[in-house]
Design a protein around this motif. Structure first.
Motif, PDB file in Angstrom:
ATOM      1  N   LYS A   1     -38.867  17.611 -40.148  1.00 44.55           N
ATOM      2  CA  LYS A   1     -37.721  17.865 -41.034  1.00 44.55           C
ATOM      3  C   LYS A   1     -36.382  17.524 -40.380  1.00 44.55           C
ATOM      4  CE  LYS A   1     -37.008  21.573 -43.408  1.00 44.55           C
ATOM      5  NZ  LYS A   1     -36.803  21.602 -44.844  1.00 44.55           N
TER       6      LYS A   1
ATOM      7  N   SER B   1     -39.145  24.291 -47.087  1.00 46.54           N
ATOM      8  CA  SER B   1     -39.224  23.278 -48.138  1.00 46.54           C
ATOM      9  C   SER B   1     -39.473  21.915 -47.473  1.00 46.54           C
ATOM     10  CB  SER B   1     -37.942  23.269 -48.952  1.00 46.54           C
ATOM     11  OG  SER B   1     -36.812  23.199 -48.113  1.00 46.54           O
TER      12      SER B   1
ATOM     13  N   ASN C   1     -38.533  18.888 -47.259  1.00 45.83           N
ATOM     14  CA  ASN C   1     -37.497  17.848 -47.319  1.00 45.83           C
ATOM     15  C   ASN C   1     -36.859  17.714 -45.949  1.00 45.83           C
ATOM     16  OD1 ASN C   1     -36.527  20.642 -48.431  1.00 45.83           O
ATOM     17  ND2 ASN C   1     -34.759  19.748 -47.369  1.00 45.83           N
TER      18      ASN C   1
ATOM     19  N   GLU D   1     -35.860  27.427 -54.880  1.00 45.12           N
ATOM     20  CA  GLU D   1     -36.493  28.222 -53.827  1.00 45.12           C
ATOM     21  C   GLU D   1     -36.525  29.712 -54.183  1.00 45.12           C
ATOM     22  OE1 GLU D   1     -34.120  26.084 -53.513  1.00 45.12           O
ATOM     23  OE2 GLU D   1     -34.653  24.593 -52.006  1.00 45.12           O
TER      24      GLU D   1
HETATM   25 MG    MG Z   1     -35.039  24.312 -47.557  1.00 46.38          MG
END
Ligand code: MG
Ligand code: TXA
Length: 377
Positions: A53, A152, A154, A189
């Motif tokens: 990430k 997450s 991303n 989220e």
């Molecule tokens: Mg995040």
């Protein structure tokens, strides 16, 4: 592209579970957004999550569990939380909230067990835990036999993925597999809840469970972070209270602005401000427009008239439904970010109740970089 999108067959679930047990990482669907999952007991997996990430290790991760009885005792048995550090009043709140909202988009920040890896907590004394509702996430956690750390899926600071294809775009070169779970139901989220030193409950990140729902479950008001000003990124190696609090986050690569008013009620001075902002942009360049409601064709032509540019519009909910808008927000931001449009715009949020406050929070952060250089919103 290295990663493969795997249909969630029993064979693929077993393959993913074994990979997780070996300290590998992969894409996991949840009802909020897709996660980048790794074993919470594997230092190798945890460091891979941060490097894939490009996320600073001062940002703590959420641990995902699948509990049989939904009790605090199970979290203690899993060596995640330190029960003795939880007061009776906190415990009473927690039990009510878990009973009502787990499995679901609610994360609790709790005193950590001594065996929780410091990479998960970013050096803090607390650990964030959530039990997701998505059946594939729950099956994967159970098959792996270990709680899964999952931010997450991303790159740091960018738009969170709500489909397997979006994970492929973000992290396809860094991971081997993504379990296909369809588009995420909620699209934003989880809500992150914590207790202050004084024992007060507060919302650290607005998300899939609204403040109103939490208040109605507990029968009393609770303060929200959204009302306070978000701090900007602190010095390196100083733990952040919550990375979702960063001023710029969830952001497209293109400049993204919130208009000073709804399109149909922009004053002449506000139209002028917008034209000034666009004075360096050649007339033939397309502007992206993210709408939360209303007649797409009408609003597109109004924006074209005001700016003199061609406009590419996406409407999140013609009837102005906040849940529908939340579900589509990240996918449409992602669409506009990869479209022919060179600058992106949206109207100021019209609804701040329910999921509206989480949408407004994400818009504020997604547009923070552009806002520093403009006099709009
Ligand atoms: Mg995040
Ligand atoms: O819906 C979600 O929560 C998704 C899916 C995949 O479950 N996960 C997610 O993770 O959004 P991430 O890493 O992108 O966001 C983690 C959030 C951040 O706002 C972080 O600050 C907060 O959880 N957090 C984690 N540990 C914390 C702690 N010890 N204290 C305060 N905040 C914490």
């Amino acid at each position: 592209m290295r990663a493969q999108v795997l249909s969630p067959t029993p064979d693929h679930l077993a393959l993913a579970a074994h990979a997780l047990q070996r300290g590998e990482i992969g894409g996991m669907p949840t009802e909020t957004v897709y996660g980048l999952a790794g074993s919470c007991r594997s230092e190798q997996a945890l460091s891979r999550i941060f490097s894939a990430k490009q996320r600073p290790t001062t940002d703590p991760l959420i641990v995902h569990v699948n509990l049989l009885q939904r009790t605090l005792g199970e979290l203690s048995d899993l060596k995640l939380i330190e029960l003795t550090q939880i007061s009776n009043t906190q415990r009473a709140d927690l039990e009510r909230l878990i009973d009502r909202f787990w499995p679901g988009p609610l994360t609790f920040v709790l005193p950590k067990h001594s065996e929780v890896h410091p990479l998960i907590t970013g050096g803090l004394e607390t650990v964030a835990i959530r039990m997701p509702r998505h059946p594939i996430a729950r099956q994967l956690i159970t098959a792996a036999g270990v709680p899964l750390a999952a931010p997450s899926a991303n790159r740091f600071g960018r738009i969170s993925p709500t489909t397997a294809e979006a994970v492929l775009e973000e992290l396809g070169m860094e991971i081997d597999w993504i379990l296909q779970g369809g588009p995420s139901d909620i699209g934003l989220e989880s809500t992150v809840l914590a207790w202050t030193e004084a024992g007060e409950l507060e919302v650290l990140r607005p998300g899939g469970i609204s403040q109103e729902e939490i208040q109605s479950c507990l029968g009393r008001p609770i303060p929200s972070l959204f009302q306070k000003k978000p701090p900007s990124l602190g010095p390196q190696n100083q733990a952040l209270p919550s990375p979702g609090m960063l001023e710029s986050h969830y952001a497209p690569a293109k400049p993204f602005y919130v208009l000073p008013a709804a399109l149909l009620s922009m004053k002449e001075s506000e139209r002028q401000e917008l034209r000034t902002l666009l004075s360096q942009t050649p007339r033939e360049e397309t502007l992206g427009l993210l709408l939360f409601q209303g007649d797409t064709a009408l609003l597109t032509s109004v924006f074209e008239k005001i700016t003199g540019h061609p406009v590419l519009a996406r409407n999140l909910s013609i009837r102005g439904d906040t849940e529908e808008a939340a579900r589509l927000l990240y996918a449409e931001m992602r669409f506009l970010d990869t479209s022919s449009a060179s600058l992106l715009f949206t109207e100021p949020p019209a609804h701040l109740d329910g999921l509206g406050s989480a949408i407004a929070d994400r818009l504020k952060r997604a547009t923070a970089k552009a806002a520093r250089n403009s006099k709009l919103w």
